[in-house]
Every structure is written in C-alpha cells, then in structure tokens.
Scaffold this motif. Structure first.
Motif, short mmCIF file in Angstrom:
data_model
loop_
_atom_site.label_atom_id
_atom_site.label_comp_id
_atom_site.label_asym_id
_atom_site.label_seq_id
_atom_site.Cartn_x
_atom_site.Cartn_y
_atom_site.Cartn_z
N ARG A 18 0.83 -1.20 0.00
CA ARG A 18 0.00 0.00 0.00
C ARG A 18 0.87 1.25 0.00
O ARG A 18 2.05 1.21 0.35
CB ARG A 18 -0.92 0.01 1.22
N THR A 24 -1.82 4.48 4.07
CA THR A 24 -3.12 4.73 3.43
C THR A 24 -3.76 3.42 3.00
O THR A 24 -3.17 2.34 3.09
CB THR A 24 -2.94 5.63 2.19
N ASP A 25 -5.01 3.52 2.50
CA ASP A 25 -5.73 2.35 2.01
C ASP A 25 -5.52 2.14 0.51
O ASP A 25 -6.13 1.25 -0.09
CB ASP A 25 -7.24 2.51 2.29
N ILE A 26 -4.69 2.95 -0.10
CA ILE A 26 -4.49 2.87 -1.55
C ILE A 26 -3.55 1.70 -1.86
O ILE A 26 -2.40 1.67 -1.43
CB ILE A 26 -3.90 4.18 -2.10
N GLU A 27 -4.05 0.73 -2.60
CA GLU A 27 -3.25 -0.42 -2.99
C GLU A 27 -2.35 -0.06 -4.17
O GLU A 27 -2.76 0.68 -5.07
CB GLU A 27 -4.15 -1.59 -3.38
N SER A 48 -3.70 -0.66 -7.58
CA SER A 48 -4.71 0.23 -8.14
C SER A 48 -4.09 1.41 -8.88
O SER A 48 -4.82 2.26 -9.39
CB SER A 48 -5.62 0.76 -7.03
N LEU A 49 -2.75 1.48 -8.96
CA LEU A 49 -2.06 2.58 -9.64
C LEU A 49 -1.61 2.16 -11.02
O LEU A 49 -1.50 0.96 -11.33
CB LEU A 49 -0.84 3.03 -8.81
N ARG A 51 3.21 3.33 -9.95
CA ARG A 51 3.62 2.29 -9.01
C ARG A 51 5.14 2.24 -8.90
O ARG A 51 5.69 2.13 -7.80
CB ARG A 51 3.08 0.93 -9.47
N ILE A 103 -0.01 12.14 -2.62
CA ILE A 103 -0.86 10.94 -2.65
C ILE A 103 -2.23 11.27 -3.23
O ILE A 103 -2.80 10.50 -4.01
CB ILE A 103 -0.98 10.35 -1.24
N VAL A 126 -5.83 6.86 -9.05
CA VAL A 126 -6.22 5.56 -8.53
C VAL A 126 -7.26 4.95 -9.45
O VAL A 126 -8.31 5.56 -9.71
CB VAL A 126 -6.77 5.67 -7.10
N PRO A 174 -10.09 2.43 -9.90
CA PRO A 174 -10.93 1.54 -9.08
C PRO A 174 -10.97 0.15 -9.67
O PRO A 174 -10.97 -0.02 -10.90
CB PRO A 174 -12.31 2.22 -9.13
#
Length: 430
Positions: free
Chosen positions: A333, A356-359, A362-363, A368, A387, A392, A394
């Motif tokens: 993440r 954060t919750d951003i994986e 997902s980028l 990434r 960030i 992102v 989905p």
C-alpha cells in the motif's frame, strides 16, 4: 622503464568551527594514509588515530605482496576498533574513513573506505581515483542526480560505509600505477566539501607540493572551514634524484599529523621490532597529553551513537533527517514515511508515519514504479498532497455468477396413448 620515487608532505588544520581535530594523516617514502574520524570529538580522535597506528606498521620492508599486506592491515585495524568498543561501550558508534597507498617500488596498493578522497593530477588533468561511499554517490551512480547536484544535496553528509569495528564494511582494494610527474592527493572531506575540483587542480599544480598543501588548506578555510581539513600529497620523480633541501620531506622522516600525532602510539618501520630504547621521533615531538576533566565527563556521559551514519554531522543533522518526509510503499500500500531513504546496517533512519488504504495494484505502472522508488516531500502535508494527486484506478467489479431458476418440466404426450389399441387395452384392464 624509469625507476621512480616520490616526495611527500602531510598537513592538517582543525578548521574554523571545530574544537578538536578528528583527522589523522601520515606520509613517508613507503606509505601515504589519511583517516577522518567520526563519533564525536573523543571517539572520532580515537578511531582515526588507532586505525592509522595499525596501518603505519606497514611502513617497513615487506616480504609479502603489498595488496595482501594492506588488506590484512585494514582487517587488523578494524579488529582494533572492535576491541576498543568492547572494552569501552561508551564509544560504540565511533568509526573512521580510510585511504591508504602502499608503495612496493613500482606501484601503489590502494585501500579505500568512506568519503575521504584520493585524486591524481596527471598532465594538468585532475582525476578522482576513489569512489565516495555516500548516499549521494549512490544517487549519482543510479543516474538520479548529477555531481553538481550532489554538492548541494540535503543528504550529502550521509556516509554508507566506514570502518566501524564490524565485519560487514570492507575496504575497496586495487592497484594504482604512477608515472613520472604524477601528483597524488589524499584529503578529508573538509577539503573536498569546501573546494571544487577545478580549484583543487590549480592548487595541486603549484611549484612544490609543500606550497600546494598550504594553498589547499587555505582554500578550505576560505570556503568556510566547517570541518577539519587534512591533505597528504606525493610527487613522483626519478629515483635517486637528490631532494630539494627546502622540501619538508628532504630529511626522509615520516610525517604524522592530526589526532594520531597527539595520541600514544606504537613505533613504525623497522624500529617496530627493536628494543624499547628506540623511540619514534614523533613520540618525542608530540608527548601524550593527560585527559582533561571535561573529556572524562564526556566519556562518562557516553558518546551519541549517530556519527557512524553521519560524517561528523552529529545529533543536529540526525534531528534534521527526522523532519523529512517521502512517499513510498509498505505492505503493498501507499504510505507516508518520516525520515530519509537510506539503507544503513544497524541504523533506522525512517519509519511509517501514515499508511493509506491505496493499494499499489490500483495505480498505473508508472506511478507504481515511482512510489516504489520513493517520492521526496517537503512536509507531511506535501506528501499527502502527492498521494491525493495519484490516479487511482478503481478495481473492476467481477460479475456475480447467475444461478438458473428451476422450472417444472412439461410432460411429453405419449402418442401411443391415443391409438385404438391403447384404448382397447385400457378397456380390457378395467
């Protein structure tokens, strides 16, 4: 091939902002050494002087290959530091850089670790022979910054390799082949941080090496003199050439300067195996000084164990590093980190400030890679803004499987049931 020898000089200055000299320098017709200690005034002096005292045992006729002898001496010096730390844990974290050139009569065996430097001036062209073991040099090697940017980089003081009394940081070993007219300069970062290479080249090309040494020290002090500055210079000439009387090396004596000159030390050269009545002239010139009460108090309080990673920058520089932020990856993440990106054995310079919750998945591929490499930020708010600007993507929802609705099967009429024979059979059965 013309047989060669060299003239030599060693010179040091405490600088304009330091109370003590943690550098040690040595020059003779067999050996050139410089060591820049770190770990606070007391520990830095101990590290550089003890290291140099071990290395200078090579200043004698050797019956083994020069590079093997130098490698062994470097290992012995490292063990000596380990023993001192074991005997007095208050100096844990002390260390030193080291550059040594051992002459075998034809070429130099060369050992290097840290950010002190070795230069060669040949035909008016200056070349750096050593590679800095620093964080900014790693960025240069990766093509992320230029040498000019490295001189003003906020992390330029971070040193990645030094002699620390451990086995995980070995020295680089190589051979150097001089030619007639070469001049070699060993210097601490008190010179190279204050004076750029073109100015070093001009000063090193002075009429004599004694003049060159004086000019280099002067330039470092004029540039700010924020650190100890030490230079050791060798000038190659034809062997058997009579030395000029005005040169400091004309008497053939070794020259010892800096912290090692003010510490009790063993004898060097062939005298090392002699009896106790033979003294090193430098021992008489620099009588050991009794420790002051202030120094004893410093030893009792202990030395801050940070200078092993900061080339003399100390506690203030470490505190500064903990005010830095960057964005990188943690457990798949995106996260905000406090500190600096530097992988130094035994030292932690960063930690996760916010996860954060951003994986990462997902980028985009480009973003990434950028996150995995790390993106510097001027503050935590700046990191969070970086960030927020990420694209992102989905995740595409996976459609749920469709379960067919069960239906009552419609019976298929039997054609035989409507035939006359079927009717007759039915009547007979009744």
């Amino acid at each position: 091939m013309t047989a060669l020898t060299y003239r030599y000089v060693a010179l040091t200055d405490t600088g304009l902002r330091r109370a003590d000299n943690e550098d040690s320098g040595y020059a003779s017709d067999r050996l050139l050494v410089i060591a820049d200690g770190m770990g606070g005034a007391a520990a830095g002096e101990i590290a550089s002087s003890e290291t140099l005292n071990v290395i200078r045992q090579l200043d004698r006729d050797l019956d083994v290959d020069a590079i093997d002898a130098l490698d062994r001496a470097v290992n012995d010096a490292n063990k000596r530091l380990a023993q001192i730390i074991a005997d007095d844990p208050s100096v844990e974290g002390m260390g030193t850089t080291l550059d040594a050139l051992l002459w075998d009569g034809e070429k130099f065996a060369f050992a290097h670790i840290g950010d002190s430097r070795v230069y060669r001036l040949r035909g008016g062209e200056l070349q750096q022979l050593s590679t800095d073991h620093t964080f900014v040099q790693s960025l240069i090697d990766e093509g992320r910054i230029s040498a000019a940017e490295a001189r003003v980089h906020p992390h330029r003081s971070l040193i990645l390799r030094a002699m620390l009394g451990r086995d995980d940081n070995g020295a680089d070993l190589s051979w150097v082949q001089p030619i007639m007219g070469d001049r070699y300069l060993l210097c601490s970062d008190g010179l190279s941080d204050m004076v750029d290479d073109p100015a070093i080249a001009r000063a090193l090309g002075a009429e004599t090496i004694d003049m060159a040494a004086t000019e280099l020290i002067r330039l470092a002090l004029e540039g700010g003199g924020v650190d100890n500055v030490t230079v050791v210079i060798a000038d190659f000439v034809e062997k058997n050439t009579e030395p000029a009387e005005h040169l400091s090396s004309s008497d053939g004596r070794p020259q010892l300067v800096g912290a090692a000159a003010s510490q009790p030390r063993p004898r060097t050269g062939d005298a090392a195996s002699g009896d106790d009545s033979t003294f090193d002239p430098e021992e008489l010139r620099y009588a050991p000084r009794p420790p002051s009460r202030r120094r004893r108090l410093r030893w009792t309080a202990g030395v801050v164990v940070l200078a092993a990673i900061l080339a003399g920058a100390g506690y203030v520089a470490y505190q500064w590093s903990q005010d830095q932020f960057y964005v990188s990856a943690e457990d798949g993440r995106v996260a905000v980190f406090r500190g600096v990106q530097a992988d130094i054995p035994g030292i932690t310079l960063n930690h996760v400030e916010e996860l954060t919750d951003i994986e990462l998945a997902s980028l985009t591929d480009f973003q990434r890679r950028e996150i995995e490499d790390g993106i510097e930020a001027s503050s935590k708010a700046d990191a969070l803004e970086t960030i927020a600007e990420l694209d992102v993507v989905p995740p595409t929802p996976t459609p749920a499987p469709t379960v067919p609705t069960p239906t009552t099967p419609t019976p298929t009429p039997d054609p035989a049931a409507s035939s006359p024979a079927a009717a007759t059979n039915a009547a007979w059965l009744r």
